[in-house]
Design an enzyme around this catalytic site. Structure first.
Site, PDB file in Angstrom:
ATOM      1  N   GLU A 148     -33.006  28.821  17.956  1.00  8.42           N
ATOM      2  CA  GLU A 148     -33.613  30.132  17.759  1.00  8.42           C
ATOM      3  C   GLU A 148     -35.130  30.063  17.935  1.00  8.42           C
ATOM      4  O   GLU A 148     -35.737  30.925  18.572  1.00  8.42           O
ATOM      5  CB  GLU A 148     -33.283  30.670  16.366  1.00  8.42           C
ATOM      6  CG  GLU A 148     -31.800  30.863  16.110  1.00  8.42           C
ATOM      7  CD  GLU A 148     -31.130  29.655  15.497  1.00  8.42           C
ATOM      8  OE1 GLU A 148     -30.204  29.843  14.696  1.00  8.42           O
ATOM      9  OE2 GLU A 148     -31.537  28.502  15.807  1.00  8.42           O
ATOM     10  N   ALA A 189      -5.139   5.365  29.769  1.00  4.44           N
ATOM     11  CA  ALA A 189      -4.821   5.412  31.188  1.00  4.44           C
ATOM     12  C   ALA A 189      -3.519   4.659  31.387  1.00  4.44           C
ATOM     13  O   ALA A 189      -3.347   3.554  30.847  1.00  4.44           O
ATOM     14  CB  ALA A 189      -5.932   4.779  32.027  1.00  4.44           C
ATOM     15  N   SER A 216      -4.762  -5.291  33.110  1.00  3.59           N
ATOM     16  CA  SER A 216      -4.804  -3.824  33.135  1.00  3.59           C
ATOM     17  C   SER A 216      -5.928  -3.267  34.001  1.00  3.59           C
ATOM     18  O   SER A 216      -6.147  -2.059  34.012  1.00  3.59           O
ATOM     19  CB  SER A 216      -4.950  -3.290  31.711  1.00  3.59           C
ATOM     20  OG  SER A 216      -6.153  -3.743  31.120  1.00  3.59           O
ATOM     21  N   THR A 225      -7.871  -5.814  22.568  1.00  2.00           N
ATOM     22  CA  THR A 225      -8.569  -5.418  23.791  1.00  2.00           C
ATOM     23  C   THR A 225      -9.829  -6.254  23.983  1.00  2.00           C
ATOM     24  O   THR A 225     -10.166  -6.652  25.104  1.00  2.00           O
ATOM     25  CB  THR A 225      -8.934  -3.927  23.736  1.00  2.00           C
ATOM     26  OG1 THR A 225      -7.738  -3.155  23.665  1.00  2.00           O
ATOM     27  CG2 THR A 225      -9.731  -3.502  24.954  1.00  2.00           C
ATOM     28  N   ARG A 256     -21.620   3.879  31.878  1.00  2.00           N
ATOM     29  CA  ARG A 256     -22.092   3.510  33.214  1.00  2.00           C
ATOM     30  C   ARG A 256     -21.522   4.532  34.201  1.00  2.00           C
ATOM     31  O   ARG A 256     -20.728   5.380  33.839  1.00  2.00           O
ATOM     32  CB  ARG A 256     -21.625   2.095  33.582  1.00  2.00           C
ATOM     33  CG  ARG A 256     -22.026   1.032  32.553  1.00  2.00           C
ATOM     34  CD  ARG A 256     -21.559  -0.366  32.940  1.00  2.00           C
ATOM     35  NE  ARG A 256     -20.134  -0.495  33.101  1.00  2.00           N
ATOM     36  CZ  ARG A 256     -19.276  -0.606  32.092  1.00  2.00           C
ATOM     37  NH1 ARG A 256     -19.705  -0.585  30.833  1.00  2.00           N
ATOM     38  NH2 ARG A 256     -17.973  -0.726  32.322  1.00  2.00           N
ATOM     39  N   GLU A 265     -10.025   3.941  22.527  1.00  2.00           N
ATOM     40  CA  GLU A 265      -9.640   3.539  23.874  1.00  2.00           C
ATOM     41  C   GLU A 265      -8.525   2.495  23.900  1.00  2.00           C
ATOM     42  O   GLU A 265      -8.193   1.980  24.958  1.00  2.00           O
ATOM     43  CB  GLU A 265     -10.864   3.030  24.636  1.00  2.00           C
ATOM     44  CG  GLU A 265     -11.885   4.099  24.938  1.00  2.00           C
ATOM     45  CD  GLU A 265     -12.819   3.710  26.074  1.00  2.00           C
ATOM     46  OE1 GLU A 265     -12.479   2.813  26.863  1.00  2.00           O
ATOM     47  OE2 GLU A 265     -13.902   4.310  26.168  1.00  2.00           O
ATOM     48  N   GLY A 317      -6.096  -0.942  22.562  1.00  2.00           N
ATOM     49  CA  GLY A 317      -4.893  -0.803  23.375  1.00  2.00           C
ATOM     50  C   GLY A 317      -3.771   0.022  22.763  1.00  2.00           C
ATOM     51  O   GLY A 317      -3.981   0.791  21.827  1.00  2.00           O
ATOM     52  N   PRO A 318      -2.543  -0.211  23.296  1.00  2.00           N
ATOM     53  CA  PRO A 318      -1.407   0.611  22.908  1.00  2.00           C
ATOM     54  C   PRO A 318      -1.117   0.610  21.415  1.00  2.00           C
ATOM     55  O   PRO A 318      -0.795   1.653  20.848  1.00  2.00           O
ATOM     56  CB  PRO A 318      -0.256  -0.022  23.703  1.00  2.00           C
ATOM     57  CG  PRO A 318      -0.898  -0.722  24.847  1.00  2.00           C
ATOM     58  CD  PRO A 318      -2.216  -1.197  24.343  1.00  2.00           C
ATOM     59  N   SER A 356      -1.097   3.453  16.297  1.00  2.00           N
ATOM     60  CA  SER A 356      -1.354   3.486  14.857  1.00  2.00           C
ATOM     61  C   SER A 356      -2.058   4.774  14.443  1.00  2.00           C
ATOM     62  O   SER A 356      -1.785   5.320  13.363  1.00  2.00           O
ATOM     63  CB  SER A 356      -2.182   2.264  14.439  1.00  2.00           C
ATOM     64  OG  SER A 356      -3.484   2.299  14.999  1.00  2.00           O
TER      65      SER A 356
END
Length: 389
Positions: free
Chosen positions: A57, A162, A176, A204, A215, A317, A319-320, A325
């Protein structure tokens, strides 16, 4: 739709586009934009550009002055309720009254208990016409992390993944890189820049030693978080250093002190115990040096620790197992999913460890949208378990 309503939405959309410009500089404050309109013409506009700097404002009023415009009698379009309390800067609602603003159109009410309707009430008491809300859904989405932190005392959690068209995130060997193409990877870095923090599991870290920085695009790198129950992160991992935080279930020890000497912040969080939520514990138990393999960090308590550090949004990100979880704990808000134009066959899949016996129990999303990202697809949606903003 009435012409006046359409006009309000047009100028609020303009204020929203301005607000997005403050993405990198205003945290932990919300992103806010403001447009001043008089007799159908924009006389001033601005946005909150940096933490501790002028609010939207004030920036719009200063812009009007630079343009040689008198703000008296104008309509101010503000994406978030003008504040009514002193913080890093003076309150904005009294300033709007002082400048003679005739009408204020508010995108959404501020969820901060220090404001929450106070700015609107102050404006109305001073005789200013107030219209609220306007494009409320879009205005809340702009600051979804801020709203989540203020209302539920936890960050907004985005699960980013992904996978191939057959749902695989890695080959049986664990390889991966790279599932998706360059366009999708650039988009993923832009998503990182939009979040306060990015989180991965120690698996990971051990497999990929990721940088977790922004990046391939502009934007500020987020806080890097490692979920490491037993504190097994190698000291020579590239991600470890200033701007990195480890959430662990272990207590004090030489490994923790060694990590802290590298500049890593290590937070010990109560490990999850089956059938006992973090909110039900009367007294904090002493954290052991090593946690059994079948016990993990309590995610709800971990998010609470991040909230105490003003972390408003976290992108998980993987992992699986880590992604699963968060889904299992129903501590996920949105999904950012890149579907690669490939088939990977056997391997580690999205939702690893989740099992449902009945269709009524499966995880569902709403507001699902899809876009092309080069040769891949990008899908985003909201988990149905995510509380409304």
């Amino acid at each position: 739709m009435a012409a006046g309503h359409k006009r309000d939405e047009y100028y609020m959309s303009r204020a929203l586009s301005l607000a997005w410009r403050g993405m990198d500089g205003v945290r932990p404050n919300p992103k806010v934009g403001c447009v001043l309109v008089k007799e159908g013409h924009v006389v001033g506009e601005g946005y909150h550009a940096r933490y501790g700097g002028p609010h939207a404002e004030v920036a719009a009023l200063e812009n009007a002055a630079q343009n040689g415009e008198d703000p008296r009698g104008t309509t101010a379009y503000v994406t978030l309720e003008p504040c009514s309390h002193f913080g890093k800067t003076p309150p904005c609602a009294p300033r709007l009254v002082k400048e003679g603003i005739a009408r204020v159109v508010v995108g959404s009410v501020d969820p901060n208990p220090k404001v929450r309707g106070g700015g609107i009430a102050l404006l109305k008491e001073a005789g200013v016409e107030v219209t609220v809300p306007c494009l409320e859904k879009e205005c809340k989405w702009l600051n979804r992390g801020f709203f989540r932190l203020q209302t539920l005392n936890r960050p907004w959690v985005t699960l980013k993944a992904a996978a191939s068209l057959d749902g695989r995130m890695a080959l049986p060997s664990g390889e991966s890189k790279w599932i998706t193409g360059e366009t999708a990877r650039s988009w993923a870095h832009l998503l990182r820049a939009e979040h306060d923090a990015v989180l991965v599991g120690v698996g990971t870290l051990l497999a990929d030693d990721p940088e977790l920085t922004v990046r391939h695009t502009c934007g500020k790198s987020p806080l890097r978080i490692i979920l490491d129950t037993n504190l097994t992160s190698p000291l020579d991992a590239g991600v470890l250093g200033e701007g990195c935080l480890i959430l662990t279930g272990c207590g004090d020890g030489e490994k923790k002190r060694a990590l802290e000497r590298r500049g890593v912040s290590v937070i010990s969080v109560m490990p999850a115990v089956k059938g006992l939520s973090s909110s039900s514990r009367k007294e904090p138990a002493r954290l052991p040096r090593k946690i059994p393999g079948d016990v993990r960090v309590d995610l709800r308590a971990a998010l609470g620790e991040l909230a105490r550090r003003n972390i408003q949004s976290v992108m998980v990100e993987g992992g699986p197992k880590v992604i699963s979880s968060f889904i299992d704990a129903e501590l996920c808000d949105s999904l950012a999913f890149f579907a690669a134009g490939s088939l990977m066959g056997e391997g580690f899949g999205l939702g690893e460890g989740l099992r449902f016996d009945f269709m009524k129990d499966v995880v569902r999303l709403k507001e699902l949208r899809a876009r092309r990202a080069g040769d891949d697809l990008f899908l985003e949606g909201i988990f149905r378990c995510s509380p409304a903003l």
